[in-house]
Design a protein around this motif. Structure first.
Motif, PDB file in Angstrom:
ATOM      1  N   VAL A 183       9.131  58.690  45.767  1.00 49.49           N
ATOM      2  CA  VAL A 183      10.166  59.548  45.280  1.00 49.49           C
ATOM      3  C   VAL A 183      11.305  60.095  46.218  1.00 49.49           C
ATOM      4  N   ASP A 184      10.775  60.298  47.391  1.00 45.25           N
ATOM      5  CA  ASP A 184      11.451  60.950  48.717  1.00 45.25           C
ATOM      6  C   ASP A 184      12.229  59.781  49.146  1.00 45.25           C
ATOM      7  N   ARG A 185      11.701  58.275  49.236  1.00 45.09           N
ATOM      8  CA  ARG A 185      12.485  57.385  49.787  1.00 45.09           C
ATOM      9  C   ARG A 185      13.624  57.046  48.875  1.00 45.09           C
ATOM     10  N   ALA A 186      13.327  57.024  47.334  1.00 47.56           N
ATOM     11  CA  ALA A 186      14.216  56.638  46.361  1.00 47.56           C
ATOM     12  C   ALA A 186      15.090  57.781  46.167  1.00 47.56           C
ATOM     13  N   LYS A 187      15.075  59.015  46.654  1.00 54.86           N
ATOM     14  CA  LYS A 187      16.180  60.136  46.749  1.00 54.86           C
ATOM     15  C   LYS A 187      17.260  59.546  47.619  1.00 54.86           C
ATOM     16  N   GLY A 188      16.506  59.438  48.936  1.00 54.30           N
ATOM     17  CA  GLY A 188      17.593  59.124  49.779  1.00 54.30           C
ATOM     18  C   GLY A 188      18.332  58.023  49.642  1.00 54.30           C
ATOM     19  N   VAL A 189      18.085  56.955  48.842  1.00 50.43           N
ATOM     20  CA  VAL A 189      18.867  55.910  48.312  1.00 50.43           C
ATOM     21  C   VAL A 189      19.801  56.085  47.451  1.00 50.43           C
ATOM     22  N   LEU A 190      19.439  57.113  46.412  1.00 51.90           N
ATOM     23  CA  LEU A 190      20.380  57.688  45.588  1.00 51.90           C
ATOM     24  C   LEU A 190      21.300  58.489  45.952  1.00 51.90           C
ATOM     25  N   MET A 191      21.040  59.349  46.913  1.00 55.97           N
ATOM     26  CA  MET A 191      21.951  60.316  47.566  1.00 55.97           C
ATOM     27  C   MET A 191      22.966  59.479  48.316  1.00 55.97           C
ATOM     28  N   SER A 192      22.816  58.294  48.859  1.00 53.23           N
ATOM     29  CA  SER A 192      23.510  57.456  49.662  1.00 53.23           C
ATOM     30  C   SER A 192      24.583  56.713  48.827  1.00 53.23           C
ATOM     31  N   GLN A 193      23.769  56.351  47.638  1.00 50.29           N
ATOM     32  CA  GLN A 193      24.722  55.319  46.853  1.00 50.29           C
ATOM     33  C   GLN A 193      25.618  56.125  45.837  1.00 50.29           C
ATOM     34  N   LEU A 194      24.974  57.052  45.215  1.00 51.57           N
ATOM     35  CA  LEU A 194      25.744  57.973  44.359  1.00 51.57           C
ATOM     36  C   LEU A 194      26.416  59.138  44.863  1.00 51.57           C
ATOM     37  N   LYS A 195      25.814  59.574  46.084  1.00 53.77           N
ATOM     38  CA  LYS A 195      26.623  60.777  46.725  1.00 53.77           C
ATOM     39  C   LYS A 195      25.836  62.080  45.823  1.00 53.77           C
ATOM     40  N   LEU A 196      24.832  61.890  45.487  1.00 52.62           N
ATOM     41  CA  LEU A 196      24.085  63.154  44.920  1.00 52.62           C
ATOM     42  C   LEU A 196      23.511  64.143  45.831  1.00 52.62           C
ATOM     43  N   SER A 197      23.211  65.193  45.267  1.00 56.02           N
ATOM     44  CA  SER A 197      22.430  66.138  46.021  1.00 56.02           C
ATOM     45  C   SER A 197      21.057  65.782  46.028  1.00 56.02           C
ATOM     46  N   GLU A 198      20.065  66.268  46.804  1.00 51.98           N
ATOM     47  CA  GLU A 198      18.660  66.119  46.654  1.00 51.98           C
ATOM     48  C   GLU A 198      18.119  66.553  45.385  1.00 51.98           C
ATOM     49  N   SER A 199      18.412  67.486  44.824  1.00 56.66           N
ATOM     50  CA  SER A 199      17.888  68.067  43.519  1.00 56.66           C
ATOM     51  C   SER A 199      18.330  66.855  42.177  1.00 56.66           C
ATOM     52  N   ASP A 200      19.813  66.552  42.407  1.00 57.96           N
ATOM     53  CA  ASP A 200      20.118  65.667  41.364  1.00 57.96           C
ATOM     54  C   ASP A 200      19.535  64.382  41.605  1.00 57.96           C
ATOM     55  N   ALA A 201      19.349  63.938  42.578  1.00 55.19           N
ATOM     56  CA  ALA A 201      18.675  62.593  42.746  1.00 55.19           C
ATOM     57  C   ALA A 201      17.157  62.610  42.204  1.00 55.19           C
ATOM     58  N   PHE A 202      16.580  63.859  42.109  1.00 56.39           N
ATOM     59  CA  PHE A 202      15.174  63.934  41.630  1.00 56.39           C
ATOM     60  C   PHE A 202      15.364  63.661  39.968  1.00 56.39           C
ATOM     61  N   ARG A 203      16.414  64.473  39.369  1.00 60.41           N
ATOM     62  CA  ARG A 203      16.582  64.646  38.266  1.00 60.41           C
ATOM     63  C   ARG A 203      17.084  63.353  37.563  1.00 60.41           C
ATOM     64  N   TRP A 204      17.688  62.529  38.649  1.00 56.72           N
ATOM     65  CA  TRP A 204      17.945  61.136  37.887  1.00 56.72           C
ATOM     66  C   TRP A 204      16.695  60.377  37.921  1.00 56.72           C
ATOM     67  N   ILE A 205      15.887  60.283  38.913  1.00 59.16           N
ATOM     68  CA  ILE A 205      14.703  59.667  38.638  1.00 59.16           C
ATOM     69  C   ILE A 205      13.623  60.165  37.538  1.00 59.16           C
ATOM     70  N   GLN A 206      13.968  61.607  37.061  1.00 54.18           N
ATOM     71  CA  GLN A 206      12.926  62.059  36.292  1.00 54.18           C
ATOM     72  C   GLN A 206      13.625  61.831  35.005  1.00 54.18           C
ATOM     73  N   LYS A 207      14.820  61.659  34.613  1.00 55.12           N
ATOM     74  CA  LYS A 207      15.516  61.379  33.388  1.00 55.12           C
ATOM     75  C   LYS A 207      15.437  59.773  33.278  1.00 55.12           C
ATOM     76  N   THR A 208      15.615  58.956  34.026  1.00 52.49           N
ATOM     77  CA  THR A 208      15.320  57.748  34.098  1.00 52.49           C
ATOM     78  C   THR A 208      14.129  57.269  33.529  1.00 52.49           C
ATOM     79  N   ALA A 209      12.837  57.733  34.201  1.00 51.75           N
ATOM     80  CA  ALA A 209      11.608  57.556  33.631  1.00 51.75           C
ATOM     81  C   ALA A 209      11.448  57.780  32.326  1.00 51.75           C
ATOM     82  N   MET A 210      12.028  59.059  31.858  1.00 48.54           N
ATOM     83  CA  MET A 210      11.687  59.524  30.448  1.00 48.54           C
ATOM     84  C   MET A 210      12.455  58.622  29.515  1.00 48.54           C
TER      85      MET A 210
END
Length: 230
Positions: A183-210
């Motif tokens: 998840v930490d690695r994936a957050k880094g990818v999302l933060m780079s691609q979508l210019k998200l904050s760390e917390s928003d990147a996690f929420r993206w992963i969590q929401k997508t999973a749901m």
């Protein structure tokens, strides 16, 4: 440990003017922030064996609206006081007498009490890895300013919430640790691609999973392997 309240009429709180005369042992009873924190303010325990640094930190936190609910001058005091006052967060020096900060942080993490921010004069990779294994959520490197505090507190709080979410999804400790790394690695990818904050990147992963009825580990692996982050 005694839980009697400190008598403020006979034990005045230290001020910057009297800091040089501060006793080396910190009070282990709960103390409110000097400026009167707002209702619902984050409750913080400060553990630092150097009295001047501890008093400066307490003052900075109070000025930013946090509620300092206790102070400790060694790791053992910090663990005992944390169990007593149940703070939202502990800010703790890495090197302290009786019980060092990393060992104290590990005990707090195992007890699932609260997130820990480590105060340190060092930033070596070895220390960071050891601190991560002890459950440390963020770091503040000395010398620090008031501007360094809020970002570290926000990061620690966010990562603690992430940890709780992973615990709710995954029971096995080994799998949870593996998932957290992914998840930490994936957050880094999302933060780079979508210019998200760390917390928003996690929420993206969590929401997508749901939304897709997948585990967070599966979503994280997909992001790392080039799954479109959109």
């Amino acid at each position: 440990m005694s839980t009697e309240s400190t008598d403020e009429s006979t034990t005045p709180k230290p001020t910057p003017a009297t800091a040089a005369a501060a006793a080396p042992q910190a009070a282990t009873t709960p103390q409110a922030g000097a400026t009167g924190p707002a209702p619902g303010a984050t409750r913080i325990l400060v553990a630092e064996d150097e009295a001047l640094i501890r008093l400066d930190l307490v003052e900075m936190l109070g000025e930013q609206g946090y509620d300092v609910v206790g102070q400790a001058s060694n790791g053992e005091q910090a663990v005992e006081l944390a169990k007593e006052v149940k703070p939202d967060l502990v800010i703790m020096d890495v090197k302290m007498p009786v019980l060092d900060g990393l060992s104290a942080a590990e005990q707090l993490h195992e007890a699932k009490l609260c997130p820990v921010i480590m105060l340190t004069a060092f930033s070596q990779t070895e220390l960071v890895e050891r601190a991560r294994d002890a459950g440390v959520m963020a770091y503040i490197v000395k010398p620090f300013t008031a501007d360094d505090l809020r970002p570290a507190i926000d990061i620690a709080t966010s990562r603690w919430q992430e940890l709780k979410a992973l615990e709710a999804e995954i029971a096995d400790l080994g799998e949870r640790l593996e998932t957290r790394k992914l998840v930490d690695r994936a957050k880094g990818v999302l933060m780079s691609q979508l210019k998200l904050s760390e917390s928003d990147a996690f929420r993206w992963i969590q929401k997508t999973a749901m939304d897709r009825r997948l585990g967070m580990k599966e979503v994280a692996e997909a992001v790392i392997n080039g799954f479109p982050a959109s």
